[in-house]
Each structure stands twice: as C-alpha cells, then as structure tokens.
Design an enzyme around this catalytic site. Structure first.
Site, PDB file in Angstrom:
ATOM      1  N   GLY A   9     -29.392 -19.107 -33.311  1.00 42.32           N
ATOM      2  CA  GLY A   9     -29.347 -20.337 -32.523  1.00 42.32           C
ATOM      3  C   GLY A   9     -30.616 -20.494 -31.727  1.00 42.32           C
ATOM      4  O   GLY A   9     -31.536 -19.676 -31.816  1.00 42.32           O
ATOM      5  N   GLY A  10     -30.673 -21.540 -30.944  1.00 40.54           N
ATOM      6  CA  GLY A  10     -31.836 -21.821 -30.122  1.00 40.54           C
ATOM      7  C   GLY A  10     -31.855 -20.982 -28.852  1.00 40.54           C
ATOM      8  O   GLY A  10     -30.894 -20.273 -28.534  1.00 40.54           O
ATOM      9  N   ARG A  12     -31.403 -19.927 -25.201  1.00 43.88           N
ATOM     10  CA  ARG A  12     -30.360 -20.198 -24.208  1.00 43.88           C
ATOM     11  C   ARG A  12     -29.138 -20.902 -24.814  1.00 43.88           C
ATOM     12  O   ARG A  12     -28.452 -21.682 -24.148  1.00 43.88           O
ATOM     13  CB  ARG A  12     -30.904 -21.033 -23.042  1.00 43.88           C
ATOM     14  CG  ARG A  12     -31.936 -20.297 -22.213  1.00 43.88           C
ATOM     15  CD  ARG A  12     -31.231 -19.292 -21.325  1.00 43.88           C
ATOM     16  NE  ARG A  12     -32.189 -18.549 -20.529  1.00 43.88           N
ATOM     17  CZ  ARG A  12     -32.378 -17.244 -20.629  1.00 43.88           C
ATOM     18  NH1 ARG A  12     -31.690 -16.541 -21.490  1.00 43.88           N
ATOM     19  NH2 ARG A  12     -33.241 -16.631 -19.867  1.00 43.88           N
ATOM     20  N   SER A  13     -28.854 -20.606 -26.085  1.00 47.58           N
ATOM     21  CA  SER A  13     -27.683 -21.194 -26.739  1.00 47.58           C
ATOM     22  C   SER A  13     -26.435 -20.352 -26.547  1.00 47.58           C
ATOM     23  O   SER A  13     -25.343 -20.765 -26.963  1.00 47.58           O
ATOM     24  CB  SER A  13     -27.957 -21.391 -28.230  1.00 47.58           C
ATOM     25  OG  SER A  13     -28.181 -20.144 -28.863  1.00 47.58           O
ATOM     26  N   GLY A  14     -26.573 -19.151 -25.944  1.00 42.57           N
ATOM     27  CA  GLY A  14     -25.433 -18.274 -25.721  1.00 42.57           C
ATOM     28  C   GLY A  14     -25.304 -17.165 -26.758  1.00 42.57           C
ATOM     29  O   GLY A  14     -24.262 -16.514 -26.846  1.00 42.57           O
ATOM     30  N   SER A  16     -26.774 -14.082 -27.127  1.00 42.84           N
ATOM     31  CA  SER A  16     -26.625 -12.702 -26.652  1.00 42.84           C
ATOM     32  C   SER A  16     -25.271 -12.472 -25.999  1.00 42.84           C
ATOM     33  O   SER A  16     -24.618 -11.455 -26.248  1.00 42.84           O
ATOM     34  CB  SER A  16     -27.744 -12.335 -25.675  1.00 42.84           C
ATOM     35  OG  SER A  16     -28.985 -12.312 -26.352  1.00 42.84           O
ATOM     36  N   HIS A  50     -30.150  -9.306 -18.726  1.00 42.65           N
ATOM     37  CA  HIS A  50     -29.322  -8.842 -19.840  1.00 42.65           C
ATOM     38  C   HIS A  50     -28.717  -7.472 -19.520  1.00 42.65           C
ATOM     39  O   HIS A  50     -27.535  -7.233 -19.789  1.00 42.65           O
ATOM     40  CB  HIS A  50     -30.153  -8.744 -21.130  1.00 42.65           C
ATOM     41  CG  HIS A  50     -30.305 -10.038 -21.841  1.00 42.65           C
ATOM     42  ND1 HIS A  50     -29.831 -10.233 -23.113  1.00 42.65           N
ATOM     43  CD2 HIS A  50     -30.882 -11.203 -21.476  1.00 42.65           C
ATOM     44  CE1 HIS A  50     -30.112 -11.465 -23.495  1.00 42.65           C
ATOM     45  NE2 HIS A  50     -30.749 -12.069 -22.523  1.00 42.65           N
ATOM     46  N   ARG A  54     -24.351  -5.997 -18.877  1.00 46.31           N
ATOM     47  CA  ARG A  54     -23.655  -4.948 -19.621  1.00 46.31           C
ATOM     48  C   ARG A  54     -23.188  -3.845 -18.671  1.00 46.31           C
ATOM     49  O   ARG A  54     -23.845  -3.516 -17.706  1.00 46.31           O
ATOM     50  CB  ARG A  54     -24.568  -4.353 -20.692  1.00 46.31           C
ATOM     51  CG  ARG A  54     -24.935  -5.343 -21.770  1.00 46.31           C
ATOM     52  CD  ARG A  54     -25.670  -4.688 -22.907  1.00 46.31           C
ATOM     53  NE  ARG A  54     -26.857  -3.961 -22.518  1.00 46.31           N
ATOM     54  CZ  ARG A  54     -28.064  -4.481 -22.384  1.00 46.31           C
ATOM     55  NH1 ARG A  54     -28.249  -5.776 -22.585  1.00 46.31           N
ATOM     56  NH2 ARG A  54     -29.089  -3.735 -22.051  1.00 46.31           N
ATOM     57  N   GLU A  62     -33.651   1.656 -26.562  1.00 48.13           N
ATOM     58  CA  GLU A  62     -34.811   0.772 -26.582  1.00 48.13           C
ATOM     59  C   GLU A  62     -35.717   1.235 -27.711  1.00 48.13           C
ATOM     60  O   GLU A  62     -36.228   2.346 -27.697  1.00 48.13           O
ATOM     61  CB  GLU A  62     -35.532   0.813 -25.245  1.00 48.13           C
ATOM     62  CG  GLU A  62     -34.692   0.239 -24.121  1.00 48.13           C
ATOM     63  CD  GLU A  62     -35.401   0.221 -22.784  1.00 48.13           C
ATOM     64  OE1 GLU A  62     -36.628   0.434 -22.742  1.00 48.13           O
ATOM     65  OE2 GLU A  62     -34.710   0.001 -21.779  1.00 48.13           O
TER      66      GLU A  62
END
Length: 175
Positions: A9-10, A12-14, A16, A50, A54, A62
């Site tokens: 998605g784009g 800030r489309s949700g 993550s 982010h 969590r 990482e």
C-alpha cells in the site's frame, strides 16, 4: 507449514500496524525483522514510533540485507519492509557511487536472498510500498529504484499465498 503473506500500500496506509496485528493473531511471540538503515533524525523518529508500538513479546532482529542468516524456522516473522531492503541493495554503502549495482544485479541478489529466507518452514509477513503508484519521477535514479522495487514486489507477490492492499487503513484482499 510455510506461508508467505504480502501487505502492500501507500505511505501511511496502515500497512505496518495491520502486519503487526496479523503477526500477533498468529503467534504470542512473533519476530520483527527490521530492514531499515537509519538515514537521518526524522527517520530515526519513525523507527522509534514503530518500536514503541510493539511489546516485549516480540523478538526484534535488525538486519539490513542478509535476512536468511537468521534461523526463524517454526516462527511467525514480520519483515518490515521490502522497500528499505531494496534500498540497501540498490545503494550499497560499502561501495563508491560509481560502483553501485545495476538494477538487474540488485534484483538478482534480492530474489536470491528472499528465496533463501523463505526456504525456512515459517510464516512470513512482508510489508512493502506501492511507490510506483505515485507517478513517474523526473529523477533517473528514482525511476531506476521504482523499477527495482516494483519488480521485487511482483516477485514476492508471485510467491505469496496471500496479498493484501491497504487503503486508508482498510485491508483489501488481492490474492
């Protein structure tokens, strides 16, 4: 049983948040595999946001490039994200600008690493961006990167059991 899920998605489309919620619905102790290289302070703040979302039940790894060197068999693994992972192969910081890999070389290395990672018996959730949906950039380097990421997204989608497109925070099942 191995499973591959792609969430795209784009910005800030949700993506993550949806991927994190999905991972938690599949496992009490999922793995979060972050591919990000911290480029600047603004990006560092995004990473911190982010991380704060969590809880302690996540195993955080990482890894900018060589995801397959981690044994994740039997686990639920969220890889966030393909776009930044592609960036790490496209802009190899260990080389001079004139030594940077071609799109074909970077794509080949990404596909090989993806296949090695996903050969493990695990559930994989990949997050990616649809950067090619925003129009054609006037910058030649950006156009090359958009091609690379678009082709990698197609490759992952072709291997995925499920593909979800996020639109304004709403998941739309594609495959």
């Amino acid at each position: 049983m191995k499973k591959i899920i792609l969430i795209t998605g784009g910005q800030r489309s949700g993506k993550s948040l949806h991927a994190e919620q999905l991972a938690l619905s599949l496992s009490d102790h999922p793995i979060y595999m972050a591919t990000a290289h911290i480029w600047d302070d603004e990006f560092r703040q995004r990473v911190i946001m982010h991380q704060q979302r969590r809880g302690a039940n996540w195993t955080n790894i990482e890894e900018e490039k060589w995801l397959s060197r981690h044994n994740v068999a039997g686990r639920v693994v969220l890889v966030d994200c393909i776009t930044l992972w592609c960036t790490n192969f496209f802009f190899d910081r260990s080389k001079a600008d004139w030594e940077q890999p071609s799109v074909d070389d970077a794509l080949g290395a990404l596909k090989q690493e993806f296949d090695l990672l996903t050969s493990q018996d695990a559930t994989f959730i990949f997050v990616t961006n649809e950067i090619g949906s925003g129009g054609v950039s006037p910058d030649a380097v950006q156009r090359r990167f958009t091609d690379l990421e678009g082709w990698m997204n197609q490759y992952v989608a072709s291997k995925a059991d499920e593909v979800v497109l996020m639109v304004s925070g709403i998941p739309v099942k594609i495959k």
